[in-house]
Design a protein around this motif. Structure first.
Motif, PDB file in Angstrom:
ATOM      1  N   TYR A  80       7.967   1.110   5.241  1.00  0.00           N
ATOM      2  CA  TYR A  80       7.312   1.627   4.039  1.00  0.00           C
ATOM      3  C   TYR A  80       7.218   0.586   2.930  1.00  0.00           C
ATOM      4  O   TYR A  80       6.196   0.501   2.220  1.00  0.00           O
ATOM      5  N   ALA A  81       8.260  -0.207   2.752  1.00  0.00           N
ATOM      6  CA  ALA A  81       8.368  -1.107   1.599  1.00  0.00           C
ATOM      7  C   ALA A  81       7.149  -2.011   1.399  1.00  0.00           C
ATOM      8  O   ALA A  81       6.693  -2.178   0.256  1.00  0.00           O
ATOM      9  N   PRO A  82       6.579  -2.625   2.446  1.00  0.00           N
ATOM     10  CA  PRO A  82       5.425  -3.497   2.223  1.00  0.00           C
ATOM     11  C   PRO A  82       4.192  -2.781   1.672  1.00  0.00           C
ATOM     12  O   PRO A  82       3.297  -3.420   1.100  1.00  0.00           O
ATOM     13  N   ASP A  83       4.145  -1.453   1.825  1.00  0.00           N
ATOM     14  CA  ASP A  83       3.001  -0.679   1.335  1.00  0.00           C
ATOM     15  C   ASP A  83       3.184  -0.204  -0.102  1.00  0.00           C
ATOM     16  O   ASP A  83       2.257   0.357  -0.693  1.00  0.00           O
ATOM     17  N   ASP A  84       4.361  -0.416  -0.668  1.00  0.00           N
ATOM     18  CA  ASP A  84       4.643   0.080  -2.023  1.00  0.00           C
ATOM     19  C   ASP A  84       5.464  -0.960  -2.788  1.00  0.00           C
ATOM     20  O   ASP A  84       6.515  -0.662  -3.346  1.00  0.00           O
ATOM     21  N   THR A  85       4.952  -2.181  -2.823  1.00  0.00           N
ATOM     22  CA  THR A  85       5.702  -3.277  -3.453  1.00  0.00           C
ATOM     23  C   THR A  85       5.789  -3.138  -4.966  1.00  0.00           C
ATOM     24  O   THR A  85       6.648  -3.757  -5.593  1.00  0.00           O
TER      25      THR A  85
END
Length: 306
Positions: free
Chosen positions: A163-168
């Motif tokens: 998920y993290a790369p999509d909501d930096t």
């Protein structure tokens, strides 16, 4: 967002109390007005307590018609991210309760049950990791209007890392506690052949079924060697030190090897990632060596706040 709502509500209540005082001549009327205002304040406080960032305890969050069980505790620290704890497959947020209690002594900490886990609703049908990410996004919308640190165990760690790369803009730190390998299904079928018998065959069959959706979340977890980067956010990857996989006859040592390789693969999620080993912990690092998990989460949170 939440601060604006609270200020407006409190301002309105102060105005209500003022009108009651100036409009009554008798003491009894004043007392009645105060009691009524006190009741209004209590009702408003209860409403505010269930409005995202400030509530303490548990509540139900509606996400596209599904009920998601959510828990938050601790006061928001100045300029510090909110910490969101993410449990593994088959676990509810209660498995994170002790960790949450300790961390909330100095930070705002929340946890939640994914669909199919704990007290959240059952999923309507099969889910993907991306579907679980949409639930996560809705949870984050509710618990914070600023930065967050995701701390996930096992499958919770895999979902956090995907998920993290999509909501930096929002995810500013990661702690992955013995996170499920990005290539776990391929790893298992590579180590344990289809011709295996006995315990090996059982482990292979159970894991294939689980990764193909036969689990409480009805989630399919596909192998994908690509680990996308979330930038240079502070990230700690912690792997188990007690070789519990090694207990599987014939295939245990190789399973331990590919698990360790999977932990190394997660380092690619950030240019500022570090790998460590909880020497006295099995898979449940936050239970076996809670101090390791606590210190890692606190370090990442402090770094993310800088």
């Amino acid at each position: 967002m939440f601060r604006t709502v609270r200020t407006a509500t409190v301002t309105a209540l102060i105005a209500t109390v003022g009108v009651g005082l100036t409009g009554c001549g008798a003491l009894s009327d004043v007392q009645d007005g105060l009691q009524e205002a006190e009741g209004d304040l209590e009702s408003a406080a209860e409403e505010i307590a269930n409005d995202g960032e400030l509530f303490t305890g548990t509540k139900t969050l509606d996400v596209d018609g599904a009920s998601v069980h959510l828990s938050c505790s601790g006061e928001p620290a100045v300029d510090s991210p909110v910490i969101l704890l993410m449990a593994g497959m088959g676990d509810g947020l209660d498995t994170m309760a002790d960790l949450q209690e300790t961390l909330s002594e100095q930070d705002r900490v929340c946890s939640y049950d994914r669909l199919g886990e704990g007290e959240s609703d059952q999923p309507e049908g099969p889910q993907s990791v991306a579907d679980s990410g949409e639930i996560l996004s809705a949870v984050l919308d509710d618990v914070s209007d600023g930065p967050v640190v995701l701390a996930g165990h096992s499958l919770g760690g895999l979902i956090a890392a995907r998920y993290a790369p999509d909501d930096t803009e929002r995810v500013k730190g990661l702690v992955l506690m013995d996170a499920t390998s990005p290539t776990m299904l391929d790893d298992i079928t590579e180590v344990i052949p289809e011709s295996a018998t006995g315990d090996g065959a059982e482990v292979r069959a159970q894991n294939i079924a689980m990764f193909e959706g036969e689990n409480p979340e009805m989630i399919t977890v596909e192998s994908d060697a690509e680990v996308r980067s979330a930038g240079d956010i502070p990230t700690e990857v912690i792997q188990h030190g007690v070789p519990y996989l090694g207990e599987i006859p014939e295939y245990g040592d190789e399973l331990e090897r590919v698990w360790s390789e999977g932990q190394e693969k997660w380092l690619a999620v950030s240019g500022a990632s570090e790998l460590s080993t909880a020497e006295e912990a099995g898979h449940y690092i936050h239970v076996d060596q809670p101090e390791i998990a606590i210190e890692a989460i606190q370090r990442v949170t402090d770094q993310a706040a800088e």
